[in-house]
Design an enzyme around this catalytic site. Sequence first.
Site, short mmCIF file in Angstrom:
data_model
loop_
_atom_site.label_atom_id
_atom_site.label_comp_id
_atom_site.label_asym_id
_atom_site.label_seq_id
_atom_site.Cartn_x
_atom_site.Cartn_y
_atom_site.Cartn_z
N TYR A 1 19.05 -8.69 44.00
CA TYR A 1 18.28 -9.08 42.93
C TYR A 1 17.13 -9.93 43.37
CZ TYR A 1 18.16 -11.26 38.22
OH TYR A 1 17.74 -11.67 36.91
N ARG B 1 22.06 -2.31 36.25
CA ARG B 1 21.98 -2.73 34.63
C ARG B 1 20.45 -1.76 34.51
NH1 ARG B 1 25.65 -3.12 31.39
NH2 ARG B 1 24.27 -4.35 29.94
N ASP C 1 13.38 -11.17 43.67
CA ASP C 1 11.88 -11.37 43.12
C ASP C 1 10.88 -10.85 43.83
OD1 ASP C 1 13.11 -12.97 40.84
OD2 ASP C 1 13.18 -14.67 42.03
N GLU D 1 13.51 -5.77 24.53
CA GLU D 1 14.06 -5.56 25.49
C GLU D 1 15.54 -5.34 25.49
OE1 GLU D 1 12.69 -7.74 28.86
OE2 GLU D 1 14.39 -7.38 29.85
N ARG E 1 15.35 -10.20 24.66
CA ARG E 1 14.07 -10.76 24.48
C ARG E 1 13.10 -10.16 24.19
NH1 ARG E 1 13.80 -12.36 31.08
NH2 ARG E 1 13.90 -9.90 31.57
N ARG F 1 16.58 -29.71 34.45
CA ARG F 1 15.95 -30.55 34.93
C ARG F 1 16.16 -31.78 33.98
NH1 ARG F 1 11.20 -27.04 34.91
NH2 ARG F 1 11.06 -26.24 36.95
N ARG G 1 19.93 -19.25 39.20
CA ARG G 1 18.40 -19.03 39.35
C ARG G 1 17.32 -19.80 38.34
NH1 ARG G 1 16.39 -13.70 40.47
NH2 ARG G 1 15.16 -13.62 38.73
N1 UDP Z 1 20.03 -16.63 31.15
C1 UDP Z 1 20.64 -16.99 29.95
N2 UDP Z 1 19.81 -17.48 28.99
C2 UDP Z 1 18.62 -17.22 28.97
C3 UDP Z 1 17.79 -16.95 30.20
C4 UDP Z 1 18.61 -16.62 31.11
O1 UDP Z 1 21.73 -17.22 29.95
O2 UDP Z 1 17.92 -17.78 27.61
C5 UDP Z 1 20.80 -16.26 32.38
C6 UDP Z 1 21.28 -14.97 32.16
O3 UDP Z 1 22.43 -15.07 32.85
C7 UDP Z 1 20.17 -14.20 33.24
C8 UDP Z 1 20.10 -15.45 34.17
O4 UDP Z 1 20.11 -16.44 33.59
O5 UDP Z 1 20.75 -12.88 33.68
C9 UDP Z 1 18.81 -15.23 34.96
O6 UDP Z 1 17.71 -15.22 34.17
P1 UDP Z 1 16.43 -14.74 34.65
O7 UDP Z 1 15.40 -15.15 33.65
O8 UDP Z 1 16.05 -15.27 35.91
O9 UDP Z 1 16.48 -13.14 34.78
P2 UDP Z 1 15.24 -11.88 34.66
O10 UDP Z 1 13.79 -12.51 34.19
O11 UDP Z 1 15.17 -11.59 36.06
O12 UDP Z 1 16.02 -11.01 33.93
#
Ligand code: UDP
Length: 369
Positions: free
Chosen positions: A354, A249, A356, A306, A280, A176, A172
């Site tokens: 999952y 989850r 968006d 969270e 976060r 870059r 996801r």
């Molecule tokens: N992820 C990570 N570190 C970060 C942010 C994301 O390892 O700092 C990984 C983690 O496994 C997460 C996945 O990337 O479940 C997808 O992140 P995304 O931000 O897309 O998740 P969402 O915002 O949907 O919770």
Amino acid sequence: MKPYDTLIVGAGLFGAVCARRALDAGRRVLVIDRRDHIGGNVYTENVGGIQVHRYGAHIFHTNNETVWNYVNRYARFNRFTNSPVANYKGELYSLPFNMYTFNRMWGVVTPEEAARKIEEQRQAAGITEPRNLEEQAISLVGVDLYEKLIKGYTEKQWGRDCRELPASIIRRLPVRLTFDNNYFNARFQGIPEEGYTCLVQRLLEGAEIRLGVDYLPEKQKLDGLAESVIYSGPIDAYFGYVYGPLEYRTVRFETEDLPIPNFQGNAAVNYTDRETPWTRIIEHKWFTFGLDQEGKETEHTVISREFSAAWRPGDEPYYPVNDEKNAALYARYRDLAEKEEKVLFGGRLGEYQYYDMDQVIARALAAEL
Ligand code: UDP
């Protein structure tokens, strides 16, 4: 004749877009939701001029122009660009993985140096075809960044070892070799200026809405009110968990309203070490650049920590766990769902995907109502 043509269970995005389509086709629509508000998990509420994302951060982003045009008919979007910061034990890194991240980690300056470093680490780990999240992550960004920015966060978020998670979850995130901190590879991105609740309210205009109504315990009576049903709740719950529960989850939020104007200087800061118990912290005001609806700067701030946990009956399901075991179980529920002639299943919970927000809307626009 029944009083409604369509009963919509769940006033989130899937339900609301289906409702809009049904209403525009001249149908009589009843929308119910278990909660005391519309919007599902995109619900936002105004707390002293700050739109608080009550069920977690929602940043609208899409490559689908049809979906983008569609949502812009119901809300005005700002120019918010998601650029989360990762905090690993006080070291700050830019996300998604880009030249700022690689420079901070290894001191490399050019894209070529960064690419070489990643390739070295991938080869040292002996990965050719990544089979799980850990291998995928190492092959994308190398072992150092995996250890600092991915491993701890992912294990907190999903409650299991990175080797037991599908590689797709980490794909996801963009990687870059440029100095671009935009978290999403999407042509269109933004936040509805008046909040998501307002967007959903406009989509639902003309429908009868009943809040605080739990569908499943009253299924028979409610089904009697309409010719067909659109169900966006958990698919396993609909069938009384006959094959056993699917895994989800859940997320718990600790929200605080602080009398200071700026807590962390960014909408999202990820805590990527294993020890910090939250994944976060969201500082909601930055989704609208610190301004309230009149464009005035707000003096206070609202933050949400969270915490991720395994879902148990009674909790709110947030994330489906799309591994092989659950995919197989979901396939069995889907077979049952296909036999329910007058019921359409949709949304993150109805399809156990999952998704968006833009994918949910695309599915709702394409659904045969
Ligand atoms: N992820 C990570 N570190 C970060 C942010 C994301 O390892 O700092 C990984 C983690 O496994 C997460 C996945 O990337 O479940 C997808 O992140 P995304 O931000 O897309 O998740 P969402 O915002 O949907 O919770």
